[in-house]
Design an enzyme around this catalytic site. Structure first.
Site, short mmCIF file in Angstrom:
data_model
loop_
_atom_site.label_atom_id
_atom_site.label_comp_id
_atom_site.label_asym_id
_atom_site.label_seq_id
_atom_site.Cartn_x
_atom_site.Cartn_y
_atom_site.Cartn_z
N GLU A 47 0.84 -1.19 0.00
CA GLU A 47 0.00 0.00 0.00
C GLU A 47 0.88 1.24 0.00
O GLU A 47 2.04 1.20 0.44
CB GLU A 47 -0.89 -0.04 1.27
CG GLU A 47 -1.82 1.14 1.40
CD GLU A 47 -2.90 0.91 2.47
OE1 GLU A 47 -2.83 -0.09 3.21
OE2 GLU A 47 -3.80 1.76 2.56
N ASN A 194 -12.30 -1.37 -0.99
CA ASN A 194 -11.60 -1.97 0.15
C ASN A 194 -12.29 -1.56 1.45
O ASN A 194 -12.61 -0.37 1.64
CB ASN A 194 -10.15 -1.47 0.20
CG ASN A 194 -9.44 -1.84 1.49
OD1 ASN A 194 -9.07 -2.99 1.69
ND2 ASN A 194 -9.28 -0.87 2.40
N GLU A 195 -12.53 -2.50 2.32
CA GLU A 195 -13.10 -2.21 3.65
C GLU A 195 -14.21 -1.17 3.54
O GLU A 195 -14.18 -0.12 4.20
CB GLU A 195 -12.02 -1.79 4.65
CG GLU A 195 -11.07 -2.93 4.95
CD GLU A 195 -10.18 -2.72 6.17
OE1 GLU A 195 -10.19 -1.64 6.78
OE2 GLU A 195 -9.45 -3.68 6.52
N TYR A 262 -6.89 -9.35 11.29
CA TYR A 262 -5.57 -9.09 11.86
C TYR A 262 -5.46 -9.70 13.25
O TYR A 262 -6.45 -9.76 13.99
CB TYR A 262 -5.31 -7.58 11.95
CG TYR A 262 -4.99 -6.94 10.61
CD1 TYR A 262 -3.72 -7.01 10.07
CD2 TYR A 262 -5.97 -6.27 9.89
CE1 TYR A 262 -3.41 -6.41 8.84
CE2 TYR A 262 -5.68 -5.67 8.66
CZ TYR A 262 -4.39 -5.76 8.15
OH TYR A 262 -4.10 -5.18 6.94
N GLU A 320 -6.16 -9.35 3.47
CA GLU A 320 -5.34 -8.67 4.48
C GLU A 320 -5.35 -9.53 5.73
O GLU A 320 -6.42 -9.81 6.29
CB GLU A 320 -5.88 -7.27 4.81
CG GLU A 320 -5.63 -6.26 3.71
CD GLU A 320 -5.99 -4.84 4.10
OE1 GLU A 320 -5.89 -4.49 5.31
OE2 GLU A 320 -6.39 -4.07 3.21
N GLN A 369 2.01 -6.34 5.47
CA GLN A 369 2.21 -6.02 4.07
C GLN A 369 3.63 -6.42 3.67
O GLN A 369 4.44 -6.72 4.54
CB GLN A 369 2.00 -4.53 3.86
CG GLN A 369 0.59 -4.06 4.16
CD GLN A 369 0.30 -2.63 3.74
OE1 GLN A 369 1.11 -1.98 3.09
NE2 GLN A 369 -0.87 -2.11 4.12
O1 AHR Z 1 -2.96 -2.79 6.17
C1 AHR Z 1 -3.23 -1.58 6.83
C2 AHR Z 1 -4.70 -1.20 6.73
O2 AHR Z 1 -5.47 -2.13 7.41
C3 AHR Z 1 -5.30 -1.19 5.36
O3 AHR Z 1 -5.08 0.00 4.69
C4 AHR Z 1 -6.76 -1.36 5.63
O4 AHR Z 1 -7.45 -1.99 4.58
C5 AHR Z 1 -6.78 -2.15 6.91
O5 AHR Z 1 -7.63 -1.60 7.85
#
Ligand code: AHR
Length: 518
Positions: A47, A194-195, A262, A320, A369
């Site tokens: 990103e 995205n999101e 995450y 992600e 990432q």
């Molecule tokens: O990876 C960091 C961020 O985490 C990304 O930009 C977003 O899609 C997610 O919340």
């Protein structure tokens, strides 16, 4: 040490007391091949965030850092080595405020913008569509572009597809030629936002599903380019979002549905997420517990998807995932720069084993990432580069790319830390196109080695070799001064009994092993 059965929990429960502490049995069912493990679950994500791109991949052609047309040679070589199958770009949250036309044409005249999500820094757009797609060609990876739904337009997204993939005479294809690229690029993976439940527009699932249908309609297939459109999916366990996507978009309109999950040891609260390198035994256990929850999360979403799509046409794309810690002390909080220890390698390998188990549905995944951001595989500092323990898992596990999943059954001890009881071992196996079997085993227990007997059912084995990643402490990591504190090593500890076809090995505490069986 307490005992548990990971996969055969009920069936084997009665037999558990017969097993000695610190022993495990792993059965690899070679005679019951499963689905293909798509190489695309080994995908990556870059990103416009911190030094993920600028400094990490792109230094510009004038840089004194060795580069090819502006791309760092050291990073390109490291990525080629692990055969990265795809790369997602330009975000992330950044994707929904990115206007692609700002990133084409002469670099010196591209407009600047504020990167509002990530540190409020000035983005000069010097890395744009051409720089990204040429980088993918250089590395030999497939691009996965995420388009802007949150603040873009249908027309803007439609024209981006035309600019990149149309071969004939058209305003966008001609503009691409003016900017130095005659032939179109091939792009199959195309994210529509995205999101969109959060940074991508704070939408309701119903609203986003309608927008998806609208935007996706105008993302055309030109020539023989076939887009695989990916809908913005749920956050963690939000199965309602998945339900609405499956119901309102339908299986014929999307190739994939994304998931973001995450691992955040202390959660998202104001007290901090936890340090990347300094953590207690309990925080380690919590981290692994949260990481292993990926299995449960995928299972729950898969159940919803199966209701609408029993033939599993729609891929679940975990585009992600990874560990999210506090930034390294003294670094910009908006840049999400974190170190990576052996803990992260154990987390990564365990997650890959989960993806293998679900490979009939999970056909793409992208760790967040790739360089210098969150759970990176590569860190850079000026002209220096290091490979993190997570990189070494991608290297070790590349043997599973596109191989056939072989179901495993595991009866293993528990790793107990305070009130946390976790299966100490997790594993997966596959058979590649040449008939070679690979078995990957992770021991997350930081203190106890586990004597493991591995039964190879329906497999004729003549020899075994292996690789291991481990260290004497969980917090071991590579630094720019000592970049080889932790690296892959040969593993010679597996013994094959040719008569019984059984393998025996001791899986050291806090280690990941991949065996090659021929
Ligand atoms: O990876 C960091 C961020 O985490 C990304 O930009 C977003 O899609 C997610 O919340």
């Amino acid at each position: 040490m307490k005992r548990s059965s990971v996969l055969l929990s009920l069936v084997l429960a009665g037999a558990l007391s017969l097993c000695a502490a610190g022993r495990a049995t792993l059965i690899v069912n070679g005679g019951e091949p499963g689905a293909q493990i798509s190489r695309h679950i080994y995908g990556h994500f870059s990103e416009h965030l911190g030094h993920g791109i600028y400094g990490g991949i792109w230094v510009g052609p004038e840089s004194s850092i060795p580069n090819t047309d502006g791309y760092r040679n050291d990073v390109v070589a490291a990525l080629k080595e692990i055969k990265i199958p795809n790369l997602r770009w330009p975000g992330g949250c950044f994707a929904d405020e990115y206007h692609w036309r700002d990133g084409i044409g002469p670099r010196e005249s591209r407009p600047k913008m504020i990167n509002t999500h990530w540190g409020g820094v000035v983005e000069d757009n010097s890395f744009g569509t051409h720089e990204f797609l040429n980088f993918c060609e250089l590395v030999g990876t497939e691009p996965y572009i995420c388009g802007n739904v949150g603040s873009g337009t249908v027309e803007e997204m439609s024209k981006w597809v035309e600019y990149i993939t149309f071969d004939g005479e058209s305003p966008m294809a001609n503009l691409r030629r003016e900017n130095g690229r005659d032939k179109p690029w091939k792009v199959q993976f195309w994210g529509v936002g995205n999101e969109n439940w959060g940074c991508g527009g704070n939408m309701t699932p119903e609203h986003y599903a309608d927008l998806y249908r609208n935007y996706a309609t105008y993302c055309r297939d030109y020539g023989d380019n076939r887009l695989r459109k990916i809908a913005g999916g749920p956050n963690s366990g939000d199965v309602n979002w998945t339900e609405v996507m499956m119901k309102n978009i339908g299986t014929g309109r999307m190739w994939g549905l994304s998931l973001h999950y995450y691992t955040v040891p202390r959660g998202w609260g104001a007290g901090g997420k936890g340090s990347a390198t300094k953590y207690s035994d309990e925080e380690y256990a919590i981290t692994m517990e949260k990481a292993l929850n990926m299995d449960n999360i995928i299972t729950r979403h898969s159940e919803v998807m199966d209701k609408y799509d029993p033939r599993k046409r729609v891929a679940f794309c975990v585009d992600e995932w990874g560990a999210w810690y506090d930034v390294e002390p003294g670094t910009n909080p908006g840049f999400l720069y974190q170190q990576s220890t052996l803990r992260d390698a154990l987390l990564c390998a365990s997650t890959m084993n989960i993806f293998h188990k679900h490979c009939d549905r999970v056909r793409m995944a992208n760790i967040a990432q790739m360089v210098n951001v969150l759970q990176s595989i590569i860190l850079t500092q000026d002209d220096k580069m290091l490979l993190t323990p997570t990189y070494h898992i991608y290297n070790m596990y590349k043997v599973h790319h596109d191989a056939t999943n072989l179901p495993v059954e595991l009866d293993a001890p528990l790793y107990v830390e305070g009130s946390h009881n976790l299966p100490a071992l997790n594993a997966s196996a596959s058979k590649d196109a040449d008939g070679v079997i690979h078995v990957s085993v992770v021991n997350i227990d930081p203190k106890n080695a586990i004597e493991t007997t591995c039964q190879l059912r329906g497999i004729t084995a003549a020899k075994v070799s292996g690789q291991i990643l481990t260290a004497d402490r969980l917090d071991v990591h590579n630094t720019f001064e000592q970049p080889e504190n932790i690296k892959l090593q040969e593993f010679k500890g597996a013994k094959l009994n040719r008569k019984t076809g059984e393998l025996t090995l001791t899986v050291p505490a806090k280690s990941v092993i991949t065996l090659t069986i021929q």
